[in-house]
Enzyme design. Structure first.
Site, short mmCIF file in Angstrom:
data_model
loop_
_atom_site.label_atom_id
_atom_site.label_comp_id
_atom_site.label_asym_id
_atom_site.label_seq_id
_atom_site.Cartn_x
_atom_site.Cartn_y
_atom_site.Cartn_z
N GLN A 1 2.04 -6.10 -3.30
CA GLN A 1 2.44 -6.13 -1.89
C GLN A 1 3.71 -5.30 -1.67
O GLN A 1 4.00 -4.41 -2.45
CB GLN A 1 2.65 -7.58 -1.41
CG GLN A 1 1.37 -8.39 -1.24
CD GLN A 1 0.76 -8.86 -2.53
OE1 GLN A 1 1.42 -9.49 -3.34
NE2 GLN A 1 -0.50 -8.59 -2.71
N GLY B 1 -4.47 -4.36 -3.69
CA GLY B 1 -5.47 -3.33 -4.00
C GLY B 1 -4.70 -2.10 -4.41
O GLY B 1 -4.05 -1.47 -3.58
N HIS B 2 -4.67 -1.82 -5.70
CA HIS B 2 -3.87 -0.71 -6.22
C HIS B 2 -4.80 0.40 -6.68
O HIS B 2 -5.64 0.20 -7.55
CB HIS B 2 -2.99 -1.19 -7.39
CG HIS B 2 -1.96 -2.21 -6.97
ND1 HIS B 2 -1.06 -2.77 -7.83
CD2 HIS B 2 -1.69 -2.74 -5.75
CE1 HIS B 2 -0.28 -3.62 -7.16
NE2 HIS B 2 -0.65 -3.62 -5.90
N ARG C 1 -5.36 0.67 8.70
CA ARG C 1 -3.94 0.28 8.64
C ARG C 1 -3.22 0.76 9.89
O ARG C 1 -3.50 1.84 10.40
CB ARG C 1 -3.29 0.89 7.40
CG ARG C 1 -3.85 0.34 6.09
CD ARG C 1 -3.28 1.07 4.88
NE ARG C 1 -3.86 0.57 3.63
CZ ARG C 1 -4.03 1.33 2.55
NH1 ARG C 1 -3.71 2.61 2.55
NH2 ARG C 1 -4.55 0.81 1.46
N LYS D 1 1.86 2.14 -5.07
CA LYS D 1 2.39 1.56 -6.33
C LYS D 1 1.46 1.85 -7.50
O LYS D 1 1.92 2.15 -8.60
CB LYS D 1 2.58 0.04 -6.19
CG LYS D 1 3.58 -0.36 -5.12
CD LYS D 1 3.65 -1.86 -4.94
CE LYS D 1 2.39 -2.47 -4.36
NZ LYS D 1 2.07 -2.07 -2.98
N ASP E 1 0.81 -1.23 0.00
CA ASP E 1 0.00 0.00 0.00
C ASP E 1 0.84 1.27 0.00
O ASP E 1 0.42 2.31 0.52
CB ASP E 1 -0.96 0.02 1.22
CG ASP E 1 -1.86 -1.19 1.23
OD1 ASP E 1 -2.22 -1.68 0.15
OD2 ASP E 1 -2.20 -1.66 2.34
P1 GDP Z 1 -0.76 0.32 -3.51
O1 GDP Z 1 -1.33 -0.95 -3.02
O2 GDP Z 1 0.72 0.41 -3.27
O3 GDP Z 1 -1.10 0.62 -4.94
O4 GDP Z 1 -1.40 1.48 -2.63
P2 GDP Z 1 -2.97 1.62 -2.25
O5 GDP Z 1 -3.72 2.06 -3.44
O6 GDP Z 1 -3.45 0.42 -1.54
O7 GDP Z 1 -2.89 2.77 -1.14
C1 GDP Z 1 -2.34 4.02 -1.43
C2 GDP Z 1 -3.38 5.10 -1.13
O8 GDP Z 1 -2.75 6.35 -1.08
C3 GDP Z 1 -4.44 5.23 -2.21
O9 GDP Z 1 -5.65 5.61 -1.59
C4 GDP Z 1 -3.90 6.35 -3.10
O10 GDP Z 1 -4.93 7.04 -3.80
C5 GDP Z 1 -3.27 7.24 -2.07
N1 GDP Z 1 -2.10 8.02 -2.52
C6 GDP Z 1 -1.12 7.66 -3.38
N2 GDP Z 1 -0.16 8.60 -3.42
C7 GDP Z 1 -0.53 9.57 -2.54
C8 GDP Z 1 0.08 10.79 -2.09
O11 GDP Z 1 1.18 11.17 -2.49
N3 GDP Z 1 -0.61 11.49 -1.15
C9 GDP Z 1 -1.83 11.11 -0.66
N4 GDP Z 1 -2.43 11.88 0.25
N5 GDP Z 1 -2.42 9.97 -1.09
C10 GDP Z 1 -1.77 9.21 -1.98
P1 IMO Z 2 -0.88 -4.22 -2.18
O1 IMO Z 2 -0.42 -4.80 -3.51
C1 IMO Z 2 -0.95 -4.57 2.15
C2 IMO Z 2 -0.92 -8.62 3.82
C3 IMO Z 2 -2.16 -9.03 4.57
C4 IMO Z 2 -1.55 -9.95 5.61
C5 IMO Z 2 -0.47 -10.67 4.81
C6 IMO Z 2 -0.89 -12.02 4.27
O2 IMO Z 2 -2.15 -3.49 -2.23
O3 IMO Z 2 0.25 -3.45 -1.57
P2 IMO Z 2 -2.47 -12.73 2.25
O4 IMO Z 2 -3.92 -12.46 2.01
O5 IMO Z 2 -1.56 -12.24 1.19
O6 IMO Z 2 -2.20 -14.18 2.61
O7 IMO Z 2 -2.13 -11.91 3.60
O8 IMO Z 2 -0.14 -9.81 3.73
N1 IMO Z 2 -1.15 -8.14 2.43
C7 IMO Z 2 -1.11 -6.84 2.09
N2 IMO Z 2 -0.95 -5.74 2.83
N3 IMO Z 2 -1.07 -4.47 0.82
C8 IMO Z 2 -1.19 -5.57 0.05
O9 IMO Z 2 -1.16 -5.53 -1.29
C9 IMO Z 2 -1.26 -6.83 0.69
N4 IMO Z 2 -1.42 -8.10 0.25
C10 IMO Z 2 -1.33 -8.89 1.32
O10 IMO Z 2 -2.79 -7.91 5.17
O11 IMO Z 2 -0.92 -9.20 6.61
MG MG Z 3 -2.86 -1.62 -1.77
#
Ligand code: GDP
Ligand code: IMO
Ligand code: MG
Length: 424
Positions: A224, A39-40, A305, A15, A12
């Site tokens: 991840q 979840g991207h 988180r 990416k 998270d």
């Molecule tokens: P990922 O799994 O690495 O793709 O990240 P997620 O999408 O799960 O979580 C990142 C969250 O931060 C999302 O809600 C994005 O829209 C948000 N986000 C990304 N870059 C920024 C930033 O520079 N500032 C803020 N405030 N939010 C951001």
């Molecule tokens: P993105 O790509 C954050 C965490 C779960 C748990 C552990 C194992 O959005 O960054 P699993 O379901 O994979 O067996 O769970 O890994 N986890 C993540 N945490 N972002 C993710 O993906 C994750 N994918 C798995 O919360 O701690």
């Molecule tokens: Mg994510």
């Protein structure tokens, strides 16, 4: 130019946003590991996309998207994602390719994930219950695995599912006293998956090698974060794939040396969902401030988180194993307004200071953080476009992280939108 994007914390990091921005100059975006546990988030104008299996390049209509052998595919989820994009007039026809060797997550994997987590009580991993661990376990175990290519011969698949489901039901009954699952029901779902997904299914390794020969520009999208890497993360509180960039070659059949630039994505602080050690965690009003301001709730599960200070020991380690050339740091905007600001630059374990991250969970749980305190800023930076226009203390914060990790921070996020970005 071929680039790789890897999360350097516990996932998270942002990416999705970084892939979306960099894919503007790419022909192909590849998802090579993990599954619908990811979840991207990509924000385009006022529209927010949450992608779980489709590469984040999907939101750009001219980009080819590839899901390779290392991904475990939840076919139901993938079909829904394709439909959801379709409702927004974004079609994946003729530009999505799925590996015939990718393994499939079926209902019994999700059920096993859930039953095991429930039975572990306070020792649970805190998985996303997307069936990831059980599906990868079947892949490693070989005998009970189902791959995309199996959808091509439904008669053979029917017989295979009968024996797999009989085996799974024995486990469900004996270990968890749980209701059996129905092989015919799973088979009928597979027929639906075959109808919807076989049209996208190819030999993606051949496709990628041909694309490289043709000089196409490829972006490899990690899922991840490297601290969740099965081999190099905080085991057992990890996911079941190699989430560092080490997972890329095996996950797509392309050697790492084709990558010209490895980007590591971090947040300006740390977050973690699920259980496991988190040395810089702030389970207090500081963590709550970051959670509220950064909207730190899971994209896949909605769970709050856990939040804490930036851990430069952990990031130096994950940058090293992931051969990172440059860092993209998201969420710098979220830190504005804090009353204090700290960066962990070393650990003290049994009285001894170390700057090398111990991926052994027992040693890690003994780590005390040695912090560098930096000065705060209050200004809203969400519209800043140039590094030199950031408050001096925000600039110093970024430069201190560069100094400790030894990696340049060349992209800075100041908000979730495409244009809320600073290049250096
Ligand atoms: P990922 O799994 O690495 O793709 O990240 P997620 O999408 O799960 O979580 C990142 C969250 O931060 C999302 O809600 C994005 O829209 C948000 N986000 C990304 N870059 C920024 C930033 O520079 N500032 C803020 N405030 N939010 C951001
Ligand atoms: P993105 O790509 C954050 C965490 C779960 C748990 C552990 C194992 O959005 O960054 P699993 O379901 O994979 O067996 O769970 O890994 N986890 C993540 N945490 N972002 C993710 O993906 C994750 N994918 C798995 O919360 O701690
Ligand atoms: Mg994510």
């Amino acid at each position: 130019m071929n680039c790789s994007i890897t999360g350097l914390q516990w996932g998270d990091e942002g990416k999705g946003k970084v892939v979306d921005i960099l894919s503007e100059n790419s022909d192909i975006v590849v998802r090579y590991s993990g599954g619908a546990n990811a979840g991207h988030t990509v924000v385009v104008g006022d529209t927010k996309f949450a992608l779980h299996l489709l590469p984040s390049g999907s939101v750009r209509p001219n980009i080819i998207c590839v899901i390779t052998n290392g991904v475990v595919i939840d076919p139901q989820g993938l079909i829904k994602e394709i439909e959801t994009l379709g409702e927004k007039n974004i079609t994946m026809t003729d530009r999505l390719f799925i590996s015939e060797n990718a393994h499939i997550v079926l209902d019994y994997h999700k059920k096993e994930d859930q039953l095991r987590e429930e039975s572990l009580g306070k020792n649970k991993i805190g998985t996303t219950i997307r069936g990831i661990g059980p599906c990868y376990a079947d892949k490693i175990g070989r005998s009970y695995a189902v791959r995309m290519a199996d959808l091509r011969d439904l008669d053979a698949l029917k017989a295979k599912l009968k024996s797999i489901v009989a085996y799974k039901n024995k486990i469900f009954a004996a270990l968890y006293n749980a209701e059996p699952i129905d092989a015919d029901e799973i088979f009928e779902k597979c027929r639906h998956y075959a109808n919807n997904l076989l049209g996208f299914t190819i030999d993606t390794t051949e496709f990628l090698h041909k694309s490289i020969t043709q000089g196409k520009s490829i972006l490899f999208e990690g899922a991840q974060g490297a601290l969740l890497d099965l081999d190099h993360g905080t085991f057992p509180f990890v996911t079941s794939s190699n989430a560092s960039s080490l997972g890329m070659p095996a996950g797509c059949g392309v050697p790492a040396k084709v990558v010209d630039k490895f980007f590591g994505v971090v947040k300006a602080y740390s977050t973690r969902v699920g259980a496991g050690p988190f040395p810089t965690e702030q389970d207090n009003e500081i963590g709550q401030y970051i959670r509220d301001k950064g909207n730190e709730y899971g994209t896949t599960t909605g769970r709050p988180r856990r939040c804490g200070w930036f851990d430069a020991v952990a990031v130096s380690y994950t940058a090293a194993i992931s051969s990172i050339d440059a860092i993209a740091m998201m969420h710098l905007d979220t830190l504005a307004g804090l009353k204090e600001l700290k960066i962990c630059r070393a650990y003290k374990i049994n009285g001894k200071e170390t700057t090398f991250f111990p991926a052994n969970t027992t040693r890690l749980s003994q780590a005390e953080c040695v912090y560098e305190t930096t000065e705060v800023w209050d200004e809203d930076i969400s519209t800043v476009k140039d590094f030199n226009e950031l408050p001096a203390n925000a600039q110093k914060y970024v430069m201190l992280i560069e100094q400790i990790t030894g990696k340049p921070v060349t992209i800075i996020g100041v908000g979730p939108k495409r244009n809320q970005i600073i290049y250096r």
